[in-house]
Design a protein around this motif. Structure first.
Motif, mmCIF file in Angstrom:
data_model
loop_
_atom_site.group_PDB
_atom_site.id
_atom_site.type_symbol
_atom_site.label_atom_id
_atom_site.label_comp_id
_atom_site.label_asym_id
_atom_site.label_seq_id
_atom_site.Cartn_x
_atom_site.Cartn_y
_atom_site.Cartn_z
ATOM 1 N N SER A 69 0.852 -1.206 0.000
ATOM 2 C CA SER A 69 0.000 0.000 0.000
ATOM 3 C C SER A 69 0.878 1.243 0.000
ATOM 4 O O SER A 69 0.610 2.212 -0.713
ATOM 5 C CB SER A 69 -0.881 0.077 1.239
ATOM 6 O OG SER A 69 -1.672 -1.045 1.334
ATOM 7 N N ASP A 70 1.951 1.208 0.819
ATOM 8 C CA ASP A 70 2.869 2.357 0.862
ATOM 9 C C ASP A 70 3.492 2.556 -0.521
ATOM 10 O O ASP A 70 3.652 3.684 -0.981
ATOM 11 C CB ASP A 70 3.992 2.124 1.892
ATOM 12 C CG ASP A 70 3.475 2.130 3.326
ATOM 13 O OD1 ASP A 70 2.307 2.510 3.520
ATOM 14 O OD2 ASP A 70 4.239 1.738 4.227
ATOM 15 N N HIS A 72 2.268 1.618 -3.470
ATOM 16 C CA HIS A 72 1.232 2.109 -4.393
ATOM 17 C C HIS A 72 1.028 3.603 -4.203
ATOM 18 O O HIS A 72 1.000 4.383 -5.169
ATOM 19 C CB HIS A 72 -0.073 1.325 -4.168
ATOM 20 C CG HIS A 72 -1.191 1.777 -5.044
ATOM 21 N ND1 HIS A 72 -2.152 2.682 -4.635
ATOM 22 C CD2 HIS A 72 -1.486 1.475 -6.327
ATOM 23 C CE1 HIS A 72 -2.992 2.910 -5.633
ATOM 24 N NE2 HIS A 72 -2.615 2.185 -6.671
ATOM 25 N N GLU A 73 0.923 4.001 -2.950
ATOM 26 C CA GLU A 73 0.698 5.423 -2.636
ATOM 27 C C GLU A 73 1.849 6.278 -3.171
ATOM 28 O O GLU A 73 1.641 7.337 -3.764
ATOM 29 C CB GLU A 73 0.604 5.556 -1.113
ATOM 30 C CG GLU A 73 -0.063 6.830 -0.645
ATOM 31 C CD GLU A 73 -0.167 6.825 0.876
ATOM 32 O OE1 GLU A 73 0.343 7.775 1.481
ATOM 33 O OE2 GLU A 73 -0.712 5.852 1.446
ATOM 34 N N LEU A 74 3.062 5.770 -3.004
ATOM 35 C CA LEU A 74 4.242 6.518 -3.465
ATOM 36 C C LEU A 74 4.221 6.693 -4.990
ATOM 37 O O LEU A 74 4.412 7.795 -5.512
ATOM 38 C CB LEU A 74 5.513 5.771 -3.049
ATOM 39 C CG LEU A 74 6.802 6.389 -3.541
ATOM 40 C CD1 LEU A 74 7.269 7.470 -2.576
ATOM 41 C CD2 LEU A 74 7.899 5.349 -3.705
ATOM 42 N N VAL A 75 3.950 5.581 -5.709
ATOM 43 C CA VAL A 75 3.972 5.651 -7.178
ATOM 44 C C VAL A 75 2.873 6.592 -7.670
ATOM 45 O O VAL A 75 3.112 7.418 -8.555
ATOM 46 C CB VAL A 75 3.812 4.233 -7.802
ATOM 47 C CG1 VAL A 75 3.780 4.323 -9.324
ATOM 48 C CG2 VAL A 75 4.934 3.318 -7.367
ATOM 49 N N VAL A 76 1.688 6.501 -7.070
ATOM 50 C CA VAL A 76 0.570 7.372 -7.487
ATOM 51 C C VAL A 76 0.926 8.832 -7.205
ATOM 52 O O VAL A 76 0.727 9.703 -8.059
ATOM 53 C CB VAL A 76 -0.741 6.965 -6.793
ATOM 54 C CG1 VAL A 76 -1.831 8.003 -7.025
ATOM 55 C CG2 VAL A 76 -1.207 5.595 -7.290
ATOM 56 N N SER A 77 1.503 9.082 -6.046
ATOM 57 C CA SER A 77 1.786 10.488 -5.708
ATOM 58 C C SER A 77 2.902 11.039 -6.593
ATOM 59 O O SER A 77 2.900 12.215 -6.923
ATOM 60 C CB SER A 77 2.113 10.641 -4.220
ATOM 61 O OG SER A 77 3.363 10.057 -3.972
ATOM 62 N N GLU A 78 3.851 10.205 -6.998
ATOM 63 C CA GLU A 78 4.953 10.710 -7.846
ATOM 64 C C GLU A 78 4.515 10.888 -9.299
ATOM 65 O O GLU A 78 5.094 11.686 -10.025
ATOM 66 C CB GLU A 78 6.169 9.802 -7.733
ATOM 67 C CG GLU A 78 6.700 9.823 -6.302
ATOM 68 C CD GLU A 78 8.165 9.496 -6.167
ATOM 69 O OE1 GLU A 78 8.766 9.004 -7.140
ATOM 70 O OE2 GLU A 78 8.698 9.739 -5.077
ATOM 71 N N GLY A 79 3.531 10.107 -9.731
ATOM 72 C CA GLY A 79 2.931 10.339 -11.046
ATOM 73 C C GLY A 79 3.622 9.642 -12.206
ATOM 74 O O GLY A 79 4.745 9.155 -12.077
ATOM 75 N N PRO A 80 2.954 9.623 -13.378
ATOM 76 C CA PRO A 80 3.410 8.857 -14.532
ATOM 77 C C PRO A 80 4.757 9.287 -15.111
ATOM 78 O O PRO A 80 5.412 8.499 -15.782
ATOM 79 C CB PRO A 80 2.320 9.079 -15.584
ATOM 80 C CG PRO A 80 1.180 9.671 -14.874
ATOM 81 C CD PRO A 80 1.652 10.246 -13.591
ATOM 82 N N ASP A 81 5.171 10.534 -14.848
ATOM 83 C CA ASP A 81 6.463 10.957 -15.411
ATOM 84 C C ASP A 81 7.620 10.714 -14.448
ATOM 85 O O ASP A 81 8.753 11.098 -14.723
ATOM 86 C CB ASP A 81 6.425 12.453 -15.784
ATOM 87 C CG ASP A 81 5.415 12.707 -16.891
ATOM 88 O OD1 ASP A 81 5.220 11.795 -17.725
ATOM 89 O OD2 ASP A 81 4.793 13.788 -16.892
ATOM 90 N N SER A 82 7.338 10.099 -13.327
ATOM 91 C CA SER A 82 8.392 9.955 -12.306
ATOM 92 C C SER A 82 9.271 8.735 -12.574
ATOM 93 O O SER A 82 8.899 7.804 -13.291
ATOM 94 C CB SER A 82 7.754 9.807 -10.920
ATOM 95 O OG SER A 82 7.051 8.590 -10.849
ATOM 96 N N GLU A 83 10.451 8.774 -11.958
ATOM 97 C CA GLU A 83 11.394 7.663 -12.083
ATOM 98 C C GLU A 83 10.799 6.384 -11.478
ATOM 99 O O GLU A 83 10.940 5.293 -12.009
ATOM 100 C CB GLU A 83 12.693 8.043 -11.364
ATOM 101 C CG GLU A 83 13.810 7.093 -11.689
ATOM 102 C CD GLU A 83 15.052 7.336 -10.837
ATOM 103 O OE1 GLU A 83 15.087 8.307 -10.055
ATOM 104 O OE2 GLU A 83 15.970 6.507 -10.965
#
Ligand code: SAM
Length: 317
Positions: A69-70, A72-83
């Motif tokens: 969950s942590d 998932h939350e991180l990837v969603v918050s960083e967004g599609p252009d993130s590393e």
């Protein structure tokens, strides 16, 4: 090396550095597979739960996260252009490949496509061939195509204008592909004389590795391209498209949409090669089956010939 890509799904679950294994709940798995589907088109059935857990555990460990969950939350918050988004995709893709994999396609190239092209050159067609290896993984497929063409053309190879676009969604495999260095024991499919013609042997730190020669590497341009993107950043009509063992990861609507778009990206009478367990719908795509998961684009009645637009640059070497 030519095992089914599905085999690579059966990876052991990895454990965390403290020896504990982080489990993945139904909710976490569903949230992550929805995210992965939206990002890549890769469709993960419920049976792929252990795969997701195992492949993403490394990221949890490296980021010192306690739960999926942590993550998932991180990837969603960083967004599609993130590393991190890209690293998630790189973890999930299955990159199994090998030189001259599914050799019948290379036989078709040597025995049908290239002789027909030679005849067309005699009739005034330019010595030009545009190829796309879509889902090229670590580069064995596009380099095999380049080597097969060079072998066929022999001493006349320099007169040919061959460019191969090799694309993948996974940035990590693209970097390895661009370097063109392979462990020598992965080159067993390649006859000794071909090894000498097309590879350099590594020394020192690179002992035990071989590198594809610059004259072959310069024919291939590696680019990141997500096949579910629409439109593709491509202006070329290709004589040949290899999209093998990629579509198996997509659901039917995605697969059919991509095949139609690949068909539209072929020159008239261009050839599409799919993987051994993939097939194309022929009634709606304008493709006709030549057998062995090989398809040719049917000429549209009364249509003018498509003029290929050379839009690719050779890869930096
Ligand atoms: C099993 S490999 C196939 C390699 C090669 N074509 C072959 O047949 O040996 C599948 C490749 O498809 C790529 N892939 C998966 N989803 C993709 C997407 N949405 N766009 C582009 N490439 C994708 C993966 O990263 C992986 O490298």
């Amino acid at each position: 090396m030519s095992a089914s890509p599905h085999d690579a799904f059966e990876l052991p679950r990895q454990s965390m550095s403290n020896g504990m294994q982080v489990g993945i709940s139904d909710r976490e798995f569903n949230a992550l597979r929805t995210l992965i589907y939206a990002a890549s088109g890769i469709s993960l059935s419920a049976t792929r739960r252990a795969l997701v857990c195992s492949r993403l555990s490394r990221r949890l460990r490296e980021l010192q996260l306690q739960s999926f969950s942590d993550y998932h939350e991180l990837v969603v918050s960083e967004g599609p252009d993130s590393e991190e988004y890209q690293l998630m995709i790189n973890c999930i893709t299955t990159n199994m490949t090998s030189f001259f994999r599914e050799n019948h396609h290379f036989d078709h190239l040597r025995n049908k496509v290239l002789p027909a092209l030679r005849e067309r050159v005699r009739a005034g067609h330019p010595r030009r061939l545009r190829v796309w290896s879509a889902g090229c993984s670590t580069g064995e497929e596009p380099y095999s195509i380049a080597m097969a063409c060079l072998n066929f053309w022999g001493t006349t190879a320099a007169q040919w204008d061959l460019r191969i676009l090799a694309s993948d969604i996974d940035t990590e495999v693209l970097a390895r592909a661009d370097a063109g260095r392979y462990p020598a024991d992965q080159l067993e499919n390649i006859p000794q004389d071909q090894l000498q013609t097309h590879f350099l042997r590594g020394r020192g730190d690179w002992a035990g590795f071989c590198q594809v020669r610059p004259e072959v590497r310069q024919l291939v341009a590696f680019r990141q391209l997500n096949l579910i993107e629409d439109p593709w950043p491509i202006r070329t009509q290709f004589d040949l498209i290899f999209c093998r063992n990629v579509l198996i990861y997509f659901d039917h609507p995605t697969k059919n949409r991509i095949i139609s778009r690949l068909a539209d990206t072929l020159t008239e009478d261009g050839t599409l090669f799919l993987g051994h367990s993939e097939s194309a719908e022929t009634t709606t795509t304008g493709l006709m089956s030549l057998g062995n998961t090989t398809y040719r684009r049917r000429a549209a009645a009364g249509a003018a010939a498509v003029t290929p637009v050379p839009a690719l640059k050779p890869a930096d070497t």
